[in-house]
Each structure stands twice: as structure tokens, then as C-alpha cells.
Write an enzyme that holds these catalytic residues in place. Structure first.
Site, mmCIF file in Angstrom:
data_model
loop_
_atom_site.group_PDB
_atom_site.id
_atom_site.type_symbol
_atom_site.label_atom_id
_atom_site.label_comp_id
_atom_site.label_asym_id
_atom_site.label_seq_id
_atom_site.Cartn_x
_atom_site.Cartn_y
_atom_site.Cartn_z
ATOM 1 N N LYS A 11 -43.287 1.517 -12.458
ATOM 2 C CA LYS A 11 -43.371 0.645 -13.630
ATOM 3 C C LYS A 11 -42.556 1.195 -14.798
ATOM 4 C CE LYS A 11 -47.476 -2.166 -13.043
ATOM 5 N NZ LYS A 11 -48.660 -2.758 -13.726
ATOM 6 N N LYS A 68 -42.328 -6.969 1.805
ATOM 7 C CA LYS A 68 -43.573 -7.730 1.721
ATOM 8 C C LYS A 68 -43.440 -8.835 0.687
ATOM 9 C CE LYS A 68 -47.219 -5.952 -0.375
ATOM 10 N NZ LYS A 68 -48.407 -5.132 -0.697
ATOM 11 N N LYS A 114 -45.983 -11.238 -5.515
ATOM 12 C CA LYS A 114 -46.148 -12.194 -6.611
ATOM 13 C C LYS A 114 -45.238 -11.854 -7.785
ATOM 14 C CE LYS A 114 -50.106 -10.053 -8.997
ATOM 15 N NZ LYS A 114 -51.388 -10.325 -9.657
#
Length: 333
Positions: free
Chosen positions: A115, A197, A200
Site C-alpha cells: 500500500k 486473482k 475488486k
């Protein structure tokens, strides 16, 4: 909540829309688990603000996520469904647990590194402290069980370490949680990049099927899905990742085996195959979307569910917090 059942905790952030991968890997399992455990399911809006959010959008997504959970089968009569920030004990216990957590541990956390790279203009202490808040989330509810994916193992291990460190410093106070590694019915990958994968938060939303996507959007996205040039519909994740991903998705949404699906589409072109997968997924999403839309029109009901969930969660959380405060020597009136 039933006496004798073990407690279970899990949470999802109200950021971005959930994908069919989130549904199969998490929510569908939540629905099943609520019959065997005392489940505390949180909408993790405190975690969400480690990245800047639009306030109005965050509130909208919070209510929308609550409606989605119920539409997918989370039963407010069986589980405590609540918004994380409405139970102040999460933040209070986090502060105490910070004093049992080492800076070096936080600096090694993979998510902090990831992040920090993605949000280099906003590397705040919340990003680093994220795992401690997550530990507080879990330990507040004396959760014996935490459903997790492989990418969350590091967070659970930190929660276990903190719990054991506190228990050793005083007397046994926290239940040391165990992870339940949930297996989705299939490994759902990105439609445009089947080596990754489905996420979202993917940069290209056309690779993800969201639970809120309407029928036309679902069909359009599947039509653009990556396949290959040989035209054969067979299951081989290494050599044919795109086609294999579509077969996996079709299998779980049609309740047919992959072998059956391969035979069903034998001799048919990729165009027919993609359309069939798209229509099957869209048909399954339609009733969930309709129920979510219905629930969102009844804000009074949703507020009632979240208040009830908050009260149940707060009762358990405050019992734990009071015990912690007594152990560490905080003067209580």
C-alpha cells in the site's frame, strides 16, 4: 448467539464493489458458517480510511454492503452484522495492543509495503498500524475462528502473537484465534489477465465481474475475456489459463462439474462459450441484485439491523475491553 458455539469474526471493507470471487471465497462461506458459530460480521470502515475516501461515497457504500450481505444470505437473526466504527472498543483496544506490538513487526508486513507503494503520497501511520487494529477486531470478540485466505495469513499470525504476548504478560485474557482457510469452489481469476486473482481493486475493471454489474455489463465483460487461438475448450490451467478460468466460473455458477462443462461445449466456438458463461453468471446475480435494491429502499430496516448488530457486538467487545483495562491497571469507575 448460542451458548456453546465458538465465536467467529470476519470483516470486509466498504471500498470498491465486491467481485464474484469475493462472493464465492468469502460471503458464500459466511452464510454457511453462521449455522455453526456465533458470527460477528463487520463492515470495516475504520480500515477503509487508511486510504483517502470520499465521505458521502463511504457512507453510501457502507449501507450498500450491509444490504448486499443480507441479500446474499447473511441472517441478522443468526449473526451480528454491524459497522466497525459504531463500536468504539475497536479503537480503544487497538491503542492498548499498540504497546504490545513492535515497530519491526509492522515494518515487515507485506500489505504495508504494497500500500505504501500504491499510495506513496499518503504513507500514514494507519497503513502501518492496520494489522494491530485487525488484531483488536479479532481479539475483542474472543474469536476462536477467523476465516481467511492465504494472503491474510500474516495478519492472523500477528494477532496470535499479540494475544499470546498479552496473555503471557498478565494472565490468559484473549482467545488465541485459529485460521480457517476457506476454499472457494473455484479459483476465480481476472478475465483479462487470468494469471492473477480477480480483484475488486484491479486497475482495469473490465477484468472483474462485480456483484453489482447489470446483465449487459456482465455479458460485455465476458465477451472480452482472454482465451487463446487454438479454439479448443479444455481444462488446462497452465497451457490454457483463460479458457480454464471460464470453465471454472461456469462450473460453480451452473453447479455442473468441469468435466461435464467440457463435454457440453465440445465442438462449439469461443463466442458461444463466453456467452453461455456470461448468461449463467448473470442469471445467478439477478436475484441477489434485486433483493439488495429492495433492501436499500428500506433504510429504516437496514438501520435497525445495524443497530441490533452493533448492540450485540458492543456487549461482547466491552466485556473484553473491561477485562483488559483491569489487567493493565487502568482505574475504572
Amino acid at each position: 448467539m448460542k451458548d456453546g458455539n465458538k465465536n467467529l469474526y470476519s470483516a470486509v471493507q466498504p471500498t470498491n464493489n465486491l467481485t464474484i470471487g469475493n462472493y464465492l471465497g468469502a460471503i458464500k462461506n459466511w452464510v454457511r458458517l453462521q449455522n455453526d458459530y456465533n458470527c460477528y460480521y463487520a463492515i470495516a470502515n475504520m480500515h477503509a480510511i487508511t486510504v483517502r475516501q470520499d465521505p458521502a461515497e463511504l457512507r453510501r457504500r457502507t449501507l450498500s454492503l450491509a444490504a448486499l450481505f443480507i441479500a446474499c444470505g447473511i441472517d441478522p437473526e443468526k449473526s451480528a452484522l454491524y459497522v466497525q466504527s459504531t463500536v468504539p472498543a475497536h479503537a480503544e483496544l487497538c491503542w492498548v495492543l499498540n504497546t504490545f506490538t513492535y515497530v519491526g513487526e509492522m515494518g515487515r508486513m507485506t500489505q504495508f509495503k504494497d500500500k505504501s507503494q500504491k499510495h506513496a503520497d499518503n504513507i500514514n501511520m494507519g497503513l502501518m498500524d492496520y494489522p494491530v487494529l485487525m488484531a483488536a477486531d479479532i481479539l475483542l470478540y474472543q474469536a476462536a475462528v477467523v476465516p481467511i485466505g492465504k494472503d491474510q495469513t500474516q495478519h492472523l499470525e500477528i494477532a496470535r502473537d499479540i494475544a499470546q504476548r498479552f496473555n503471557n504478560a498478565y494472565t490468559p485474557t484473549f482467545t488465541v484465534p485459529e485460521g480457517v482457510y476457506l476454499k472457494a469452489a473455484a479459483n476465480i481469476c481476472d478475465l483479462l489477465n487470468p494469471d492473477k486473482k480477480m480483484s475488486k481493486s484491479a486497475e482495469n475493471i473490465n477484468g472483474s465481474i462485480f456483484l453489482t454489474d447489470d446483465r449487459d455489463t456482465v455479458i460485455r465483460k465476458f465477451k472480452r475475456a482472454v482465451t487463446d487461438s487454438d479454439g479448443q475448450i479444455i481444462y488446462d490451467p497452465e497451457k490454457k489459463p483463460g479458457v480454464s478460468n471460464l470453465l471454472s466460473i461456469y462450473s460453480v455458477f451452473s453447479d455442473k462439474s468441469i468435466d461435464y462443462a467440457v463435454k457440453e461445449f465440445s465442438g462449439r466456438g469461443y463466442g458461444d462459450f463466453k456467452l453461455a458463461v456470461a448468461e449463467t453468471v448473470a442469471d445467478k446475480l439477478a436475484p441477489i441484485q434485486a433483493e439488495q435494491e429492495k433492501l436499500l429502499k428500506d433504510k429504516e430496516y437496514l438501520d435497525g439491523v445495524l443497530k441490533k448488530g452493533r448492540d450485540i457486538a458492543a456487549y461482547t467487545a466491552n466485556k473484553t475491553l473491561n477485562k483488559v483495562y483491569k489487567k493493565i491497571g487502568f482505574y475504572q469507575i
